[in-house]
Design a protein around this motif. Structure first.
Motif, PDB file in Angstrom:
ATOM      1  N   ASN A 195       0.833  -1.193   0.000  1.00 30.22           N
ATOM      2  CA  ASN A 195       0.000   0.000   0.000  1.00 30.22           C
ATOM      3  C   ASN A 195       0.875   1.253   0.000  1.00 30.22           C
ATOM      4  OD1 ASN A 195      -2.543   1.397   0.176  1.00 30.22           O
ATOM      5  ND2 ASN A 195      -2.059   1.875   2.289  1.00 30.22           N
ATOM      6  N   PHE A 196       1.975   1.221  -0.760  1.00 31.36           N
ATOM      7  CA  PHE A 196       2.786   2.429  -0.874  1.00 31.36           C
ATOM      8  C   PHE A 196       1.911   3.527  -1.459  1.00 31.36           C
ATOM      9  CE2 PHE A 196       6.853  -0.260  -1.534  1.00 31.36           C
ATOM     10  CZ  PHE A 196       6.995  -0.378  -0.161  1.00 31.36           C
ATOM     11  N   ARG A 197       1.686   4.588  -0.659  1.00 28.25           N
ATOM     12  CA  ARG A 197       0.889   5.699  -1.150  1.00 28.25           C
ATOM     13  C   ARG A 197       1.596   6.354  -2.319  1.00 28.25           C
ATOM     14  NH1 ARG A 197      -0.220   9.754   3.469  1.00 28.25           N
ATOM     15  NH2 ARG A 197       0.885  11.142   2.067  1.00 28.25           N
ATOM     16  N   GLN A 198       0.862   7.019  -3.164  1.00 28.11           N
ATOM     17  CA  GLN A 198       1.488   7.575  -4.362  1.00 28.11           C
ATOM     18  C   GLN A 198       2.617   8.542  -4.002  1.00 28.11           C
ATOM     19  OE1 GLN A 198      -1.223   9.448  -7.059  1.00 28.11           O
ATOM     20  NE2 GLN A 198       0.330   9.826  -8.606  1.00 28.11           N
ATOM     21  N   ASN A 199       2.368   9.462  -3.109  1.00 21.34           N
ATOM     22  CA  ASN A 199       3.388  10.436  -2.719  1.00 21.34           C
ATOM     23  C   ASN A 199       3.306  10.698  -1.218  1.00 21.34           C
ATOM     24  OD1 ASN A 199       4.302  10.954  -5.400  1.00 21.34           O
ATOM     25  ND2 ASN A 199       2.557  12.305  -5.720  1.00 21.34           N
ATOM     26  N   TYR A 200       4.466  10.867  -0.616  1.00 23.22           N
ATOM     27  CA  TYR A 200       4.549  11.286   0.784  1.00 23.22           C
ATOM     28  C   TYR A 200       5.182  12.668   0.829  1.00 23.22           C
ATOM     29  CZ  TYR A 200       3.749   6.343   1.786  1.00 23.22           C
ATOM     30  OH  TYR A 200       3.222   5.086   1.837  1.00 23.22           O
ATOM     31  N   CYS A 201       4.687  13.484   1.746  1.00 22.83           N
ATOM     32  CA  CYS A 201       5.175  14.856   1.860  1.00 22.83           C
ATOM     33  C   CYS A 201       6.055  14.997   3.094  1.00 22.83           C
ATOM     34  CB  CYS A 201       3.993  15.812   1.957  1.00 22.83           C
ATOM     35  SG  CYS A 201       4.480  17.528   1.929  1.00 22.83           S
ATOM     36  N   GLY A 202       7.156  15.725   2.975  1.00 22.17           N
ATOM     37  CA  GLY A 202       8.051  15.926   4.101  1.00 22.17           C
ATOM     38  C   GLY A 202       9.291  16.691   3.685  1.00 22.17           C
ATOM     39  N   SER A 203      10.397  16.434   4.386  1.00 26.56           N
ATOM     40  CA  SER A 203      11.643  17.172   4.142  1.00 26.56           C
ATOM     41  C   SER A 203      12.844  16.258   4.290  1.00 26.56           C
ATOM     42  CB  SER A 203      11.777  18.346   5.124  1.00 26.56           C
ATOM     43  OG  SER A 203      10.714  19.261   4.962  1.00 26.56           O
ATOM     44  N   ILE A 204      13.922  16.650   3.619  1.00 24.76           N
ATOM     45  CA  ILE A 204      15.193  15.940   3.751  1.00 24.76           C
ATOM     46  C   ILE A 204      15.878  16.393   5.020  1.00 24.76           C
ATOM     47  CG2 ILE A 204      17.534  15.849   2.801  1.00 24.76           C
ATOM     48  CD1 ILE A 204      16.347  15.747   0.059  1.00 24.76           C
ATOM     49  N   TYR A 205      16.465  15.440   5.701  1.00 27.47           N
ATOM     50  CA  TYR A 205      17.291  15.734   6.873  1.00 27.47           C
ATOM     51  C   TYR A 205      18.724  15.427   6.499  1.00 27.47           C
ATOM     52  CZ  TYR A 205      16.509  17.040  11.718  1.00 27.47           C
ATOM     53  OH  TYR A 205      16.408  17.730  12.895  1.00 27.47           O
ATOM     54  N   THR A 206      19.649  16.272   6.902  1.00 29.61           N
ATOM     55  CA  THR A 206      21.030  16.119   6.458  1.00 29.61           C
ATOM     56  C   THR A 206      21.979  15.898   7.608  1.00 29.61           C
ATOM     57  OG1 THR A 206      22.845  17.195   5.291  1.00 29.61           O
ATOM     58  CG2 THR A 206      21.352  18.617   6.511  1.00 29.61           C
ATOM     59  N   ALA A 207      23.115  15.297   7.284  1.00 30.26           N
ATOM     60  CA  ALA A 207      24.161  15.088   8.283  1.00 30.26           C
ATOM     61  C   ALA A 207      25.160  16.228   8.283  1.00 30.26           C
ATOM     62  CB  ALA A 207      24.895  13.774   7.994  1.00 30.26           C
ATOM     63  N   SER A 208      24.861  17.311   7.578  1.00 31.74           N
ATOM     64  CA  SER A 208      25.800  18.439   7.509  1.00 31.74           C
ATOM     65  C   SER A 208      26.080  18.986   8.887  1.00 31.74           C
ATOM     66  CB  SER A 208      25.220  19.558   6.634  1.00 31.74           C
ATOM     67  OG  SER A 208      25.036  19.097   5.329  1.00 31.74           O
ATOM     68  N   ALA A 209      27.308  19.493   9.071  1.00 36.05           N
ATOM     69  CA  ALA A 209      27.708  20.023  10.370  1.00 36.05           C
ATOM     70  C   ALA A 209      27.010  21.332  10.660  1.00 36.05           C
ATOM     71  CB  ALA A 209      29.210  20.220  10.394  1.00 36.05           C
ATOM     72  N   HIS A 210      26.723  21.562  11.944  1.00 41.70           N
ATOM     73  CA  HIS A 210      26.181  22.839  12.403  1.00 41.70           C
ATOM     74  C   HIS A 210      27.341  23.770  12.694  1.00 41.70           C
ATOM     75  CE1 HIS A 210      22.054  21.394  12.921  1.00 41.70           C
ATOM     76  NE2 HIS A 210      22.597  20.286  13.382  1.00 41.70           N
ATOM     77  N   ASN A 211      27.060  25.058  12.682  1.00 45.09           N
ATOM     78  CA  ASN A 211      28.064  26.029  13.114  1.00 45.09           C
ATOM     79  C   ASN A 211      28.104  26.040  14.634  1.00 45.09           C
ATOM     80  OD1 ASN A 211      28.674  26.883  10.494  1.00 45.09           O
ATOM     81  ND2 ASN A 211      26.908  28.273  10.483  1.00 45.09           N
ATOM     82  N   GLU A 212      29.276  26.040  15.157  1.00 45.87           N
ATOM     83  CA  GLU A 212      29.418  25.991  16.607  1.00 45.87           C
ATOM     84  C   GLU A 212      29.590  27.396  17.145  1.00 45.87           C
ATOM     85  OE1 GLU A 212      31.942  23.595  20.005  1.00 45.87           O
ATOM     86  OE2 GLU A 212      32.634  23.601  17.946  1.00 45.87           O
ATOM     87  N   ASP A 213      28.755  27.789  18.084  1.00 40.30           N
ATOM     88  CA  ASP A 213      28.873  29.088  18.742  1.00 40.30           C
ATOM     89  C   ASP A 213      29.828  28.965  19.907  1.00 40.30           C
ATOM     90  OD1 ASP A 213      27.065  30.194  17.025  1.00 40.30           O
ATOM     91  OD2 ASP A 213      25.324  29.768  18.312  1.00 40.30           O
ATOM     92  N   ALA A 214      30.709  29.929  19.994  1.00 41.26           N
ATOM     93  CA  ALA A 214      31.694  29.905  21.078  1.00 41.26           C
ATOM     94  C   ALA A 214      30.998  29.942  22.424  1.00 41.26           C
ATOM     95  CB  ALA A 214      32.630  31.106  20.940  1.00 41.26           C
ATOM     96  N   GLY A 215      31.476  29.114  23.331  1.00 41.57           N
ATOM     97  CA  GLY A 215      30.947  29.103  24.694  1.00 41.57           C
ATOM     98  C   GLY A 215      29.664  28.328  24.860  1.00 41.57           C
ATOM     99  N   GLU A 216      29.110  27.789  23.783  1.00 40.00           N
ATOM    100  CA  GLU A 216      27.852  27.033  23.894  1.00 40.00           C
ATOM    101  C   GLU A 216      28.139  25.540  23.925  1.00 40.00           C
ATOM    102  OE1 GLU A 216      24.469  27.551  24.178  1.00 40.00           O
ATOM    103  OE2 GLU A 216      25.062  29.577  24.637  1.00 40.00           O
ATOM    104  N   VAL A 271       7.731  12.634  -2.186  1.00 46.37           N
ATOM    105  CA  VAL A 271       8.586  11.475  -2.443  1.00 46.37           C
ATOM    106  C   VAL A 271       7.700  10.243  -2.575  1.00 46.37           C
ATOM    107  CG1 VAL A 271      10.261   9.923  -1.342  1.00 46.37           C
ATOM    108  CG2 VAL A 271      10.672  12.384  -1.362  1.00 46.37           C
ATOM    109  N   ALA A 272       8.072   9.341  -3.468  1.00 40.58           N
ATOM    110  CA  ALA A 272       7.363   8.068  -3.617  1.00 40.58           C
ATOM    111  C   ALA A 272       8.259   6.933  -3.136  1.00 40.58           C
ATOM    112  CB  ALA A 272       6.973   7.848  -5.073  1.00 40.58           C
ATOM    113  N   ILE A 273       7.684   5.953  -2.437  1.00 36.81           N
ATOM    114  CA  ILE A 273       8.433   4.755  -2.036  1.00 36.81           C
ATOM    115  C   ILE A 273       8.439   3.774  -3.210  1.00 36.81           C
ATOM    116  CG2 ILE A 273       8.490   2.762  -0.506  1.00 36.81           C
ATOM    117  CD1 ILE A 273       7.346   4.401   1.690  1.00 36.81           C
ATOM    118  N   ASP A 274       9.618   3.228  -3.501  1.00 32.72           N
ATOM    119  CA  ASP A 274       9.762   2.262  -4.591  1.00 32.72           C
ATOM    120  C   ASP A 274       9.873   0.831  -4.092  1.00 32.72           C
ATOM    121  OD1 ASP A 274       9.900   4.353  -6.537  1.00 32.72           O
ATOM    122  OD2 ASP A 274      11.983   4.702  -5.936  1.00 32.72           O
ATOM    123  N   SER A 275      10.640   0.642  -3.029  1.00 30.36           N
ATOM    124  CA  SER A 275      10.887  -0.723  -2.564  1.00 30.36           C
ATOM    125  C   SER A 275      11.446  -0.674  -1.147  1.00 30.36           C
ATOM    126  CB  SER A 275      11.901  -1.423  -3.493  1.00 30.36           C
ATOM    127  OG  SER A 275      13.156  -0.761  -3.427  1.00 30.36           O
TER     128      SER A 275
END
Length: 855
Positions: A195-216, A271-275
């Protein structure tokens, strides 16, 4: 010479010739290999899941009784906790599927074959109270975020009518004949139909680094960041496998291979699920379409409409062709069979700014001292003829959907806001219910008529309330006299309903003040109810019950009714236990006893406590359903919440298709119109009721999502956050979960999980009291309890908005009071919850670099 290529390789060659094609992203994925497309998985790929059995084996196993077949359903917001409803004899039993391993790559809505676990692996009584924990890791952002409180809870499968989720097991070891109840569990052995729905709505999540604030200090990494770190891969051909998270929490993360990762970050995409290969932790899919920038109000509104499948396209030409001309005149001479009631002082009472006015009322004194009361409903069926294009479109849409900033109508605007709307000081066609009642609200007789009316006023609730509150005068004010008589009768009608066992429930509704230009929220607060609201509600209920009896007498097997089944005791177990902590007993033997229990559960110093109990009681109820009377026994027609033997919807045909059907049934019952042929078919009525139930629920969820979106926009404009009083709804007393509790913030209708700051799961000073729904913290030196949280207690929280990645945001609740101080062993020596309320900043760097495949 012909050389075989994968689809992805072929697309790559085409894009070398014309880079503008951009076809790589829409190639379906069926393997985890770097070749992608239809290429097989690498030979050395390690299986993560158990392979599915062949279809022939599944069919044979189901027939032999070894396996059971059914739809797998995910618990809302938890993709690794499922249930499958199976038939065992005449009973329907819910089998719980716990964890990704046992779910074995099934997604919500798949038809699966399952095998039951041995009884020793079933869930005992100790697991009923807190539910089954899924295998999510700590810190998962979707669990921690707050949102608008539900009007009604999503019932678990065990709470649904005619479905058992516990099975009686004899205790063979006991000498006496005793038994216990367990919740059956199982595992998926194969997929019968995807029952893969035709399309799913959402967002990409990335492993990109965050900027580090000094002292945080670095922020604690969420589960999404862990998943992105583990699965994001750059391929030699320049594409990247990244992780897509759907808006629907029941959908697992999807691995998406794309050449435009950086462009898609911070966007809402389809996005559509294929397999879902056996060697992949998550399903594979492909990019379909970009909707727009995450966080943008219009884009997020499009997202919620897509997710709930709300029809929002403009009405097609064939529908508009069914409308009368814009200069259409309502004239009694052209309306044979209608009774002219334009001499009566009819008026409507609605929220401010209401355009689609379905109903109006009148109340006059008769010569014999009795009252004539009229409920006048827009005669939509005068314009919407059965079987026409406009009727079929309305049947499909089934309901209007109300969002914070817009309304999606079931009917075109010419009807919705003009010809059918019972506006003031204009003639309108109506379908009227007319009663003669005594001053004590006893019915003398009732009549049903197609009429023409002229409303003398379109009042708001506030205006009507002002008339109710006016002191009595000489009777020269027609509007005030009518409203006062209606209010007097409504009080008596309501008292009779309450005496019969009708429930007075509650929901945390909110309203927004919107900027006139941007339509962004400038304020949000709890919705204020007046007695005038109750007056209108009482007469709408009165009309609906009266009409239901009339159509049922004439069409006992073809009536469209609305039933509300009595709740199972299990639905109230948690609430009964919680109320007991505060010294109150909730009796649910019938609706009358429940109503009396709620009336008696009052704490004088805390008036909100009783409303809180009523809100939670509402959530213990199964949702009411439309149905065809011929499909159920008369004993199952009952509406539990209203204590009504029969009930229907008649009073809102502009915005509900069920009411349109009931108007046609009533018109046929009184002999003014023949019954349309399709309303004589039980199979058609069954499908119609199913669609109406589906659309009605979707419209509710979409409206709630719109409130959630505008609440987020409202709080995102305040960088410092807001501190507010909150009430504890539930305390998580499970030994394996982070110390936390759930609260509701009455002012904003927000509900969310609050974690105890800096207190570890295994902290020896933390005491979890399951019986009293309480968590306590002891001083490590003296052993004295220094802080505690119990259900229904008042706490102080801070509401603020956290940016997850790019433009993705979520509401967060932090505990301000009471203050919990962690012990010195293994943690900081003095950590208070005030620290949790300080302003957050984005901080921390990714500890891992993006993985790359070998060239």
């Amino acid at each position: 010479l012909y050389q075989p290529r994968s689809v992805r390789e072929h697309i790559r060659l085409l894009e070398k010739e014309d880079p503008a094609l951009g076809l790589s992203d829409v190639v379906a994925q069926f393997s985890t290999g770097s070749g992608g497309g239809s290429a097989p998985s690498p030979a050395n790929a390690v299986s993560i899941f158990t392979p599915h059995l062949p279809q022939a084996d599944l069919s044979l196993g189901v027939k032999s009784g070894r396996y059971y077949q059914g739809y797998i359903r995910a618990e809302r917001g938890a993709e690794n906790q499922f249930y499958v409803t199976v038939r065992k004899g005449d009973d329907r039993v819910a089998v719980t599927i716990v964890g990704a391993e046992d779910a074995n790559r099934a997604v919500d809505g798949d038809v699966v074959a399952i095998e039951l676990h041995s009884v020793d692996k079933w869930i005992g009584a100790e697991g009923f109270g807190n539910g089954v924990k899924n295998d999510k890791t700590e810190g998962e952002s979707r669990e921690a975020s707050a949102g608008i409180a539900n009007e009604t809870a999503e019932p678990s499968v065990g709470d649904q009518d005619n479905v058992q989720d516990k099975v009686e097991i004899p205790n063979e070891k006991e000498a006496a004949a005793t038994s216990s109840f367990k919740r059956p569990t199982g595992r998926v052995v194969g997929i019968i139909r995807r029952n893969f729905r035709q399309n799913y709505c959402g967002s990409i999540y990335t492993a990109s680094a965050h900027n580090e604030d000094a002292g945080e200090e670095p922020q604690k990494r969420t589960e999404r960041e862990h998943v992105a770190d583990e699965h994001e891969v750059e391929h030699p051909d320049g594409t990247t496998t990244c992780v897509f998270f759907a808006v629907d929490g029941r959908v697992p993360p999807i691995l998406l291979r794309t050449s435009q990762r950086d462009r898609l970050l911070g966007r809402r995409i389809l996005v559509a699920i294929d397999s879902w290969p056996v060697d992949s932790r998550y399903p594979l899919g492909h990019y379909v379409k970009t909707l727009g920038q995450s966080g943008n109000k219009d884009v997020e509104t499009e997202v919620l409409l897509h997710e709930h499948n709300i029809p929002c396209d403009p009405f097609p030409a064939k529908v508009l062709a069914c409308l009368p001309p814009e200069d259409y005149r309502i004239d009694i001479e052209n309306s044979p069979g209608r009774e002219d009631l334009r001499h009566l002082p009819v008026l409507s009472i609605d929220p401010p700014g209401c355009k689609d006015i379905d109903d109006a009322l009148h109340c006059i004194v008769l010569p014999n001292g009795n009252y004539q009361v009229g409920v006048h409903i827009a005669d939509v069926t005068h314009y919407v003829k059965a079987g026409t294009a406009i009727d079929l479109e309305a049947a499909n849409r089934s309901t209007s959907t109300y969002l914070v900033n817009k309304r999606l109508d079931m009917l075109p605007s010419l009807l919705t806001t003009d010809l059918c709307s019972l506006k003031g000081n204009v003639d309108r066609y109506a379908f009227s219910v007319l009663w003669e009642v005594t001053p004590d609200a006893e019915i003398v007789n009732v009549d049903f008529k197609k009429t023409i009316i002229h409303s003398i006023a379109a009042l708001t609730y506030q205006q009507a309330q002002a008339l109710i509150d006016q002191p009595d005068h000489d009777g020269s004010d027609i509007q005030a006299d009518a409203v006062k008589r209606l209010a007097s009768l409504a009080r008596k009608l309501r008292a009779k309903r309450i005496d019969a066992g009708a429930l007075t429930l509650a929901s945390p509704e909110v309203k927004f003040a919107l900027d006139s230009e941007s339509l962004n929220p400038t304020d949000v607060q709890a919705y204020t109810l007046y007695e005038a609201n109750a007056v209108v509600e009482e007469f709408m209920l009165f009309a609906n019950v009266t009409v239901s009896k009339k159509i049922l007498r004439h069409y006992p097997t073809l009536s469209i009714l609305r039933r509300h089944p009595a709740p199972n005791r299990g639905m109230f177990d948690s609430l009964i236990s919680k109320a007991k902590c505060r010294g109150f007993t909730i009796n649910i033997d019938d609706s009358k006893r429940l109503a009396d229990s709620l009336d008696g559960a009052v704490i004088e110093k805390d008036p909100y406590f009783n409303k809180l109990l009523r809100i939670l009681s509402t959530r213990c109820m199964s949702p009411a359903q439309y149905f065809c009377s011929g499909e159920y026994k008369p004993t199952d027609w009952h509406h539990y919440g209203l204590a009504a033997p029969v009930y229907t919807h008649f009073t809102s045909p502009i915005r509900r298709y069920a009411d349109v059907c009931v108007h046609r049934l009533l018109a046929a019952a009184i002999g003014v119109d023949p019954l349309p042929v399709h309303l004589s078919s039980k199979s058609y009525l069954h499908d119609l009721a199913a669609n109406m139930n589906r659309r009605h629920r979707a419209a509710q969820l979409a409206g709630r999502a719109s409130v959630q979106l505008h609440t987020l926009i409202f709080f995102s404009g305040d960088n410092s956050g807001k501190e507010e009083d909150a009430y504890v709804l539930d305390v998580d007393t499970s030994e394996t979960s982070e110390p936390s509790f759930t609260v509701i913030v009455p002012r904003y209708g927000i509900e969310g999980r609050v974690k105890l700051p800096n207190i570890a799961i295994d902290d020896p000073n933390l005491v979890r009291d399951v019986q009293h729904h309480c968590i306590k913290y002891k001083d490590p030196k003296t052993g004295q309890v220094v802080a505690s949280i119990q259900v229904f207690e008042n706490v102080r929280v801070k509401i603020w908005v956290r940016t997850i990645q790019e433009n993705q945001q979520e509401l967060v609740l932090d505990l301000i009071e009471p203050v919990f101080v962690a012990g010195a062993s293994g943690s900081e020596s003095a950590v208070s919850s005030s620290r949790a309320g300080r302003k957050r900043k984005d901080a921390g760097k990714s500890a891992q670099k993006r993985k790359k495949t070998k060239s």
